[in-house]
Scaffold this active site. Structure first.
Site, PDB file in Angstrom:
ATOM      1  N   CYS A 154     -55.577 -98.025 -22.655  1.00  0.00           N
ATOM      2  CA  CYS A 154     -54.924 -98.220 -23.588  1.00  0.00           C
ATOM      3  C   CYS A 154     -55.764 -99.063 -24.300  1.00  0.00           C
ATOM      4  O   CYS A 154     -55.431 -97.481 -25.039  1.00  0.00           O
ATOM      5  CB  CYS A 154     -54.687-100.373 -22.860  1.00  0.00           C
ATOM      6  SG  CYS A 154     -53.079-100.716 -24.019  1.00  0.00           S
ATOM      7  N   ARG A 181     -42.688-104.669 -27.767  1.00  0.00           N
ATOM      8  CA  ARG A 181     -43.943-104.280 -26.830  1.00  0.00           C
ATOM      9  C   ARG A 181     -43.598-103.645 -26.178  1.00  0.00           C
ATOM     10  O   ARG A 181     -42.433-103.714 -25.349  1.00  0.00           O
ATOM     11  CB  ARG A 181     -45.073-105.720 -26.684  1.00  0.00           C
ATOM     12  CG  ARG A 181     -45.199-106.437 -27.693  1.00  0.00           C
ATOM     13  CD  ARG A 181     -46.469-106.749 -27.054  1.00  0.00           C
ATOM     14  NE  ARG A 181     -47.395-106.497 -26.856  1.00  0.00           N
ATOM     15  CZ  ARG A 181     -49.241-106.631 -27.304  1.00  0.00           C
ATOM     16  NH1 ARG A 181     -48.538-105.877 -28.397  1.00  0.00           N
ATOM     17  NH2 ARG A 181     -49.902-105.087 -26.107  1.00  0.00           N
ATOM     18  N   HIS A 218     -52.454-100.554 -16.363  1.00  0.00           N
ATOM     19  CA  HIS A 218     -53.467-101.341 -16.367  1.00  0.00           C
ATOM     20  C   HIS A 218     -52.885-101.548 -14.677  1.00  0.00           C
ATOM     21  O   HIS A 218     -52.126-100.940 -14.190  1.00  0.00           O
ATOM     22  CB  HIS A 218     -53.076-102.273 -16.865  1.00  0.00           C
ATOM     23  CG  HIS A 218     -54.031-102.171 -18.625  1.00  0.00           C
ATOM     24  ND1 HIS A 218     -54.777-102.532 -19.489  1.00  0.00           N
ATOM     25  CD2 HIS A 218     -52.688-102.493 -19.711  1.00  0.00           C
ATOM     26  CE1 HIS A 218     -54.677-102.695 -20.235  1.00  0.00           C
ATOM     27  NE2 HIS A 218     -53.735-102.220 -20.794  1.00  0.00           N
TER      28      HIS A 218
HETATM   29  N1  GLN Z   1     -53.655-102.875 -29.256  1.00  0.00           N
HETATM   30  C1  GLN Z   1     -53.132-101.746 -28.524  1.00  0.00           C
HETATM   31  C2  GLN Z   1     -51.939-102.337 -28.670  1.00  0.00           C
HETATM   32  O1  GLN Z   1     -51.234-103.192 -28.219  1.00  0.00           O
HETATM   33  C3  GLN Z   1     -53.774-101.955 -27.079  1.00  0.00           C
HETATM   34  C4  GLN Z   1     -52.989-103.285 -25.453  1.00  0.00           C
HETATM   35  C5  GLN Z   1     -54.077-102.643 -24.478  1.00  0.00           C
HETATM   36  O2  GLN Z   1     -54.934-102.625 -24.725  1.00  0.00           O
HETATM   37  N2  GLN Z   1     -53.051-104.039 -23.487  1.00  0.00           N
HETATM   38  O3  GLN Z   1     -50.659-101.281 -28.380  1.00  0.00           O
END
Ligand code: GLN
Length: 242
Positions: free
Chosen positions: A82, A116, A182
């Site tokens: 990520c 998101r 993840h």
């Molecule tokens: N900052 C990044 C995003 O929101 C990565 C987030 C993460 O590592 N879960 O895209």
């Protein structure tokens, strides 16, 4: 960086090596620490929110980035998740307008979006040597586009993956993998864990393969993650087809 249990990937690799009688040394690398491209066979960088990425990106894009690229060209293996994946690309423009330089290991670029991508993910692996479905969990605003210099890790069956549009998840360059998964990822995807171990070992040793382990618990964890997705009716058919 480390978020949503990403450190579990290291624990998994350590344990699977120990079970096979391989000695392993883990070296934490922080901001300002040096990195010798010839010293390690496997590198890991976990996820982090934009705030953490801003803290590490300058340091990463200098000597550390050069050292990482050199190590990968020399055959080392790497897993990045990520926020880590994004910073190993060419460039990350956050949703709030920060322009973060990447180290250019992966030919990808990422732009933050106003929503998101959150949820459980199932991906049909395209990685040579790892068949079947990979499972994980994603939570990111970044949308990543692959350039011509890398291949995707897999095709999204359920979830958003790189950008929620082209159906691809993650990227692969030589023995380096970037992914949004993840979870932790490797405890419930043991074949992928062994892919990294074998690639890392082959940097210095001639090795045809790895001794098999009893993966019944790991397979159960994989099944449990898939079951969660199967409960969401609309994904059931797509999963069965892959
Ligand atoms: N900052 C990044 C995003 O929101 C990565 C987030 C993460 O590592 N879960 O895209």
């Amino acid at each position: 960086m480390n978020i949503y249990g990403d450190r579990g990937n290291i624990i998994t690799l350590l344990q699977r090596c120990r079970w096979r009688g391989f000695g392993v040394r883990v070296t934490p690398v922080s901001i300002g620490d040096g990195l010798d491209p010839g010293e390690h066979d496997f590198y890991f960088i976990g996820g982090g929110q934009d705030r953490e990425q801003i803290l590490v990106c300058d340091d990463l894009s200098r000597e550390k980035g050069d050292a990482l690229r050199e190590a990968i060209e020399e055959g080392a293996a790497l897993l990045s998740i990520c926020g880590g994946y994004q910073l190993l690309g060419n460039h990350f423009l956050t949703y709030t307008g920060e322009d973060l330089p990447g180290i250019g290991l992966f030919d990808v670029r990422t732009v933050g979006g106003d929503t998101r991508f959150i949820g459980n993910v199932a991906v049909a692996s395209e990685l040579a040597g790892v068949d079947g479905v990979l499972v994980g969990f994603e939570n990111h605003s970044g949308r990543t586009q692959l350039g011509s210099g890398c291949r995707p890790l897999g095709r999204v069956i359920k979830g958003y993956g790189n950008n929620g549009e082209d159906g691809w998840e993650g990227c692969v360059y030589r023995n380096a993998v970037g992914t949004y998964l993840h979870g932790s990822l490797l405890p419930k995807n043991p074949r992928l864990a062994d892919w990294f171990i074998l690639r890392a070992l082959r940097r210095r040793h001639e090795l045809a393969g790895l001794a098999p382990l009893d993966d019944s618990l790991e397979e159960e964890a994989h099944r449990a993650a898939l079951d969660l997705i199967m409960r969401e009716k609309r994904w059931r058919r797509r999963l069965r087809r892959s």
